[in-house]
Scaffold this motif. Structure first.
Motif, PDB file in Angstrom:
ATOM      1  N   VAL A 135     -43.695 -17.468 -61.929  1.00 25.14           N
ATOM      2  CA  VAL A 135     -43.431 -16.401 -62.029  1.00 25.14           C
ATOM      3  C   VAL A 135     -43.737 -15.307 -60.134  1.00 25.14           C
ATOM      4  N   CYS A 181     -42.263  -9.900 -68.811  1.00 27.03           N
ATOM      5  CA  CYS A 181     -41.340 -10.706 -68.634  1.00 27.03           C
ATOM      6  C   CYS A 181     -42.097 -11.807 -69.908  1.00 27.03           C
ATOM      7  N   GLN A 224     -38.497 -19.288 -64.851  1.00 26.81           N
ATOM      8  CA  GLN A 224     -39.159 -18.637 -63.912  1.00 26.81           C
ATOM      9  C   GLN A 224     -38.566 -17.030 -63.984  1.00 26.81           C
ATOM     10  N   ALA A 225     -39.630 -15.998 -63.483  1.00 26.84           N
ATOM     11  CA  ALA A 225     -38.943 -14.852 -63.354  1.00 26.84           C
ATOM     12  C   ALA A 225     -39.093 -13.925 -62.177  1.00 26.84           C
ATOM     13  N   VAL A 231     -41.972 -15.490 -69.903  1.00 30.98           N
ATOM     14  CA  VAL A 231     -41.394 -17.446 -69.726  1.00 30.98           C
ATOM     15  C   VAL A 231     -42.175 -18.716 -70.778  1.00 30.98           C
ATOM     16  N   SER A 288     -46.876 -10.052 -67.098  1.00 37.26           N
ATOM     17  CA  SER A 288     -45.784 -11.523 -67.312  1.00 37.26           C
ATOM     18  C   SER A 288     -46.918 -12.245 -67.947  1.00 37.26           C
ATOM     19  N   ALA A 301     -49.728 -18.241 -61.989  1.00 42.00           N
ATOM     20  CA  ALA A 301     -48.740 -18.620 -61.152  1.00 42.00           C
ATOM     21  C   ALA A 301     -48.540 -20.390 -60.434  1.00 42.00           C
TER      22      ALA A 301
END
Length: 485
Positions: free
Chosen positions: A403, A362, A370-371, A364, A394, A3
């Protein structure tokens, strides 16, 4: 894929925008907003105060002429007192560290004073349905004849049963210490939609609440209409009900702000299954509060699917108020544009033999998407023999996608079984190879794996027709060329 760090940027304080044209003073009761100013000469944020006054002035006269003892007035008074000491959030505030709300503040915010007319609303559902347009309930619930005796679904302002009004008043406004947006909703909600289930009553058909955001401006405009829908669900001892909340935009990708709150109270031995589906405009701000209070031996199950909004934030607060209580939370966030998908959740367990499971996922798929997940599970001293689990996973499908996850498990009790975990990655090479080794091309393999990643959540929606609609919607977002069936 790791990330990317999200470094907060400095936000310059904009000048206070003018919220529409000057208004002629109305002959109706005022909330303690202006009067409290004299007690707080050093109020920290004039922008927030001006927004609150504008929301107050926009309310229909019928919704502000009630006795101060009624639940809606009590809610507004409580919210106004809280709001006076709450500034607009910035990235210096920890709960908003990764969220940029400046585009809301820099807009010309205009409350929607009444639902648009003429109004034609079409809801594609087979269940009893209530349409809420720009914060206003616009018609009576359809197929209400399917409800057992004593069940009420509709406007608080039209509720004639004094017993139900009294019960609503016992809880409304006594929820968690919400943030600024909670208070803005409390002041600006033009009405309260009430779902009431009497003791021992089981509602067979789910109640479908369809939220429409019709009023909006075109992309590039600085005008941002705001709506404040509010729903209160009270399930008495032994009652059972399913609630489907579906948030939909109007025509096209308009710019607006939907600021919604739902309060849910589940009585002793009661059961609520809650499906929350958010498919609003990709230029909209969607901020939602869900507050749940569970009595002993009750059950609450949430399945959340969020795919819309330029900024989408869900604040979820659940508190177990008795032993042998069950809480299950499942969430899927999908960011296919320059979107922010955010879940801030808090689960408090205070009594013995509580059970909870939280699954957050999530995806993306955009380089500027973004999360965010900030999940807190607190097991207090008397919550012995608790079984609590939390997992966040994610998928980042683009090199610059990001994220930020913060799973948090606080345990004070000593006789518990608790776990939590987090994983962030791209699709695994081994999985893709497995498909390719069987003659399936890489693109098809990726689509299948991404969809199956999300299917673990959306397949928990308890109704096949709703589940299929969600699946087709997600397929269309992941593959824009493919049309929804």
């Amino acid at each position: 894929m790791a990330a990317l760090a999200f470094t907060p940027s400095h936000i310059q304080r904009p000048k206070i925008p003018q919220f529409g044209t000057p208004r002629t003073p109305k002959s109706k009761p005022r909330f303690p907003i202006r009067s409290s100013l004299t007690l707080q000469p050093n109020f920290s944020d004039p922008f927030v105060l001006q927004l609150a006054e504008t929301l107050e002035d926009s309310l229909p006269s019928s919704s502000s002429s009630s006795s101060p003892s009624l639940p809606l007035q009590k809610l507004r008074n409580t919210s106004s007192e809280t709001l006076l000491s709450t500034p607009w959030p910035t990235r210096k505030d920890e709960p908003f560290r990764y969220i940029d709300t400046s585009f809301i503040k820099q807009s010309q915010i205009e409350p929607v004073p009444n639902p648009p007319k003429p109004l034609t609303i079409s809801t594609d559902t087979q269940f009893p349905n209530l349409a809420i347009v720009d914060g206003f309930g616009v018609n009576s619930v359809s197929n209400s004849s399917e409800f057992p005796n004593g069940v009420f679904v509709g406007s608080l302002l039209e509720l004639s049963e004094e017993g139900i009004v009294k019960r609503v008043g016992e809880f409304l406004g006594n929820g968690p210490e919400g943030d600024l947006f909670w208070s803005i909703n409390g002041i600006g909600a033009p009405d309260l939609t009430v779902v009431y289930v009497p003791p021992g009553c089981r509602v067979e058909s789910p109640i479908h609440l369809s939220y429409f955001s019709i009023e909006g401006s075109e992309k590039g405009s600085d005008r941002m209409p705001i709506s404040n829908p509010r729903v209160f669900v009270l399930v008495e001892k032994g009652g059972e009900v399913d609630i489907i909340e579906e948030f939909l935009g109007g025509d096209g990708d308009k710019c607006y702000w939907a600021n919604a709150v739902v309060d849910i109270v589940v009585g002793k031995g009661g059961k609520v299954r809650h499906s929350y589906i958010q498919k609003q405009s990709l230029n909209a701000a969607h901020i939602k509060w869900t507050s749940v209070r569970q009595e002993s031996a009750s059950s609450y199950e949430l399945v959340e699917i969020s795919t819309g909004g330029k900024l989408s934030r869900h604040n979820l607060y659940v508190k177990q108020l008795g032993p042998d209580t069950v809480t299950e939370l499942s969430t899927l966030h999908l960011s296919v544009s320059d979107q922010t998908q955010d879940l801030h959740s808090s689960l408090v367990l205070d009594h013995p033999r509580g059970y909870s499971r939280q699954l957050h996922k999530c995806i993306v798929s955009h380089s500027q998407g973004q999360a965010i997940f900030d999940g807190n599970v607190k097991v207090n001293r008397y919550a012995q023999q608790t079984d609590a689990g939390q997992l966040t996973r994610s998928l980042l499908l683009e090199s610059r996608a990001s994220v930020n996850v913060k799973p948090n498990l606080q345990i004070i009790a000593d006789d518990v079984k608790c776990s939590h975990g987090a994983a962030i990655s791209d699709l695994e090479e081994g999985q893709l190879f497995y498909f390719q080794a069987r003659g399936i091309d890489l693109e098809t393999a990726r689509k299948a794996l991404v969809l199956s990643f999300g299917a673990e959540v959306f397949q928990r929606i308890p109704y096949s027709s709703v589940q299929k609609k969600v699946e087709n919607h997600i397929r269309g977002l992941l593959d824009p060329i493919q049309k929804e069936t």
